[in-house]
Design an enzyme around this catalytic site. Structure first.
Site, PDB file in Angstrom:
ATOM      1  N   CYS A  95      -1.263  -3.570  -7.082  1.00 30.46           N
ATOM      2  CA  CYS A  95      -2.450  -4.377  -6.804  1.00 30.46           C
ATOM      3  C   CYS A  95      -3.672  -3.823  -7.528  1.00 30.46           C
ATOM      4  O   CYS A  95      -4.542  -4.581  -7.969  1.00 30.46           O
ATOM      5  CB  CYS A  95      -2.691  -4.453  -5.301  1.00 30.46           C
ATOM      6  SG  CYS A  95      -1.330  -5.242  -4.413  1.00 30.46           S
ATOM      7  N   THR A  96      -3.734  -2.512  -7.647  1.00 33.20           N
ATOM      8  CA  THR A  96      -4.820  -1.897  -8.403  1.00 33.20           C
ATOM      9  C   THR A  96      -4.714  -2.263  -9.880  1.00 33.20           C
ATOM     10  O   THR A  96      -5.716  -2.611 -10.526  1.00 33.20           O
ATOM     11  CB  THR A  96      -4.794  -0.363  -8.235  1.00 33.20           C
ATOM     12  OG1 THR A  96      -4.966  -0.038  -6.847  1.00 33.20           O
ATOM     13  CG2 THR A  96      -5.901   0.295  -9.045  1.00 33.20           C
TER      14      THR A  96
END
Length: 236
Positions: A95-96
C-alpha cells in the site's frame, strides 16, 4: 404400512430480476477515448454504467474527519474525472508502494483533469499518519464499514479490501475499472490519461497489453508487495 406422500416441488420465484454480466474484459474503441477496461467478477458496477451517485456507498470520512459521499466528491471535482484507488491497509509495504507511485505521478495525472483520492477501511488517525509520513498530496478516504468499498466492487470476501482503481466522470458514468497490483493500478490510470488525450487530439495511440507487460519487473514487485501485505495483515 404408512402411506408415503410425494413432496411438492417449490413454486418458482417471481419478480423482476436483472442478469448481471459474467466476468469479462471489455474492449472499448480508443477513438471514443476509452482504453481496454477490465470488469471484475461480481462487481456491482460496470464500465459504461451510470451509477446512482447520490446514494451509492453511503457516508464516509476523509482522513481529516470531514463527512463526504460519492456525490459530494463528484461535485467537488467539477468537470474533472474522479479517480478512487483502493488499498487494503495503510502503511503496509504494498500500500505504501501504491500510494507513493500515485504521489510521484500526481502532477502529471491531475493536470490532465483528474481528481485523485485513496480509499481504505482504515481510521482517520491511521490514514492521517500514512498521509503525513509519505507526504501524499491527495486526500485519503476512510471507510471502516466498507460501504463505499463494497458498492464499487472492491470488497474482498469474506473480509478485506481488493487493491484497484475506479474512474467516474461528472455524469456519474464509470469510465474505468481495474483490480491489480500497486504499480499496475497507477499504470492503468496513466494509460487512461494517455488514451483520453489521443482521443481529444484525434489520434489513436498504440494499445499494448500494459497490464500484462512486465516493465522493469513491475509484476514481480507487485506480487511481492501483495504477499508482504497479506503477511502483515495476518500478523495483525
Amino acid at each position: 404400512m404408512p402411506e408415503l406422500r410425494k413432496r411438492q416441488a417449490p413454486e418458482p420465484a417471481t419478480g423482476n430480476f436483472t442478469k448481471r454480466p459474467n466476468s469479462s474484459t471489455t474492449n472499448v474503441n480508443t477513438k471514443s477515448g476509452d482504453v481496454d477496461r477490465q470488469v471484475a467478477k461480481n462487481s456491482k458496477i460496470a464500465v459504461g454504467e451510470i451509477i446512482n451517485s447520490a446514494g451509492l456507498g453511503g457516508e464516509i470520512e476523509t482522513h481529516e474527519g470531514a463527512k463526504v459521499t460519492l456525490q459530494s466528491l463528484l461535485d467537488e471535482c467539477g468537470r474533472s474525472n474522479l479517480v478512487i484507488f483502493t488499498y487494503p491497509k495503510a502503511s503496509t509495504p504494498g500500500c505504501t508502494t501504491q500510494a507513493c507511485l500515485f504521489r510521484d505521478e500526481f502532477a502529471t495525472l491531475t493536470e490532465s483533469g483528474l481528481k485523485i483520492y485513496g480509499l481504505s477501511k482504515d481510521s482517520p488517525k491511521s490514514n492521517t499518519t500514512f498521509k503525513t509520513k509519505q507526504n501524499l498530496p491527495y486526500a485519503l478516504l476512510c471507510d471502516p464499514k466498507e460501504t463505499l468499498i463494497t458498492a464499487i466492487g472492491m470488497k474482498k470476501s469474506p473480509t478485506g479490501t481488493i487493491r484497484g482503481v475506479v474512474v467516474i466522470d461528472k455524469a456519474a458514468k464509470i469510465q474505468g475499472f481495474y483490480q491489480g497490483g500497486p504499480a499496475a493500478t497507477v499504470e492503468y490510470v496513466r494509460r487512461f490519461v494517455e488514451d483520453s488525450k489521443n482521443s481529444r487530439d484525434g489520434t489513436e495511440g498504440a494499445k499494448p497489453d500494459y497490464v500484462a507487460e512486465d516493465k522493469g519487473g513491475q509484476i514481480q514487485a507487485d506480487v511481492a508487495a501483495q504477499v508482504a501485505d497479506t503477511a502483515q495483515e495476518l500478523d495483525n
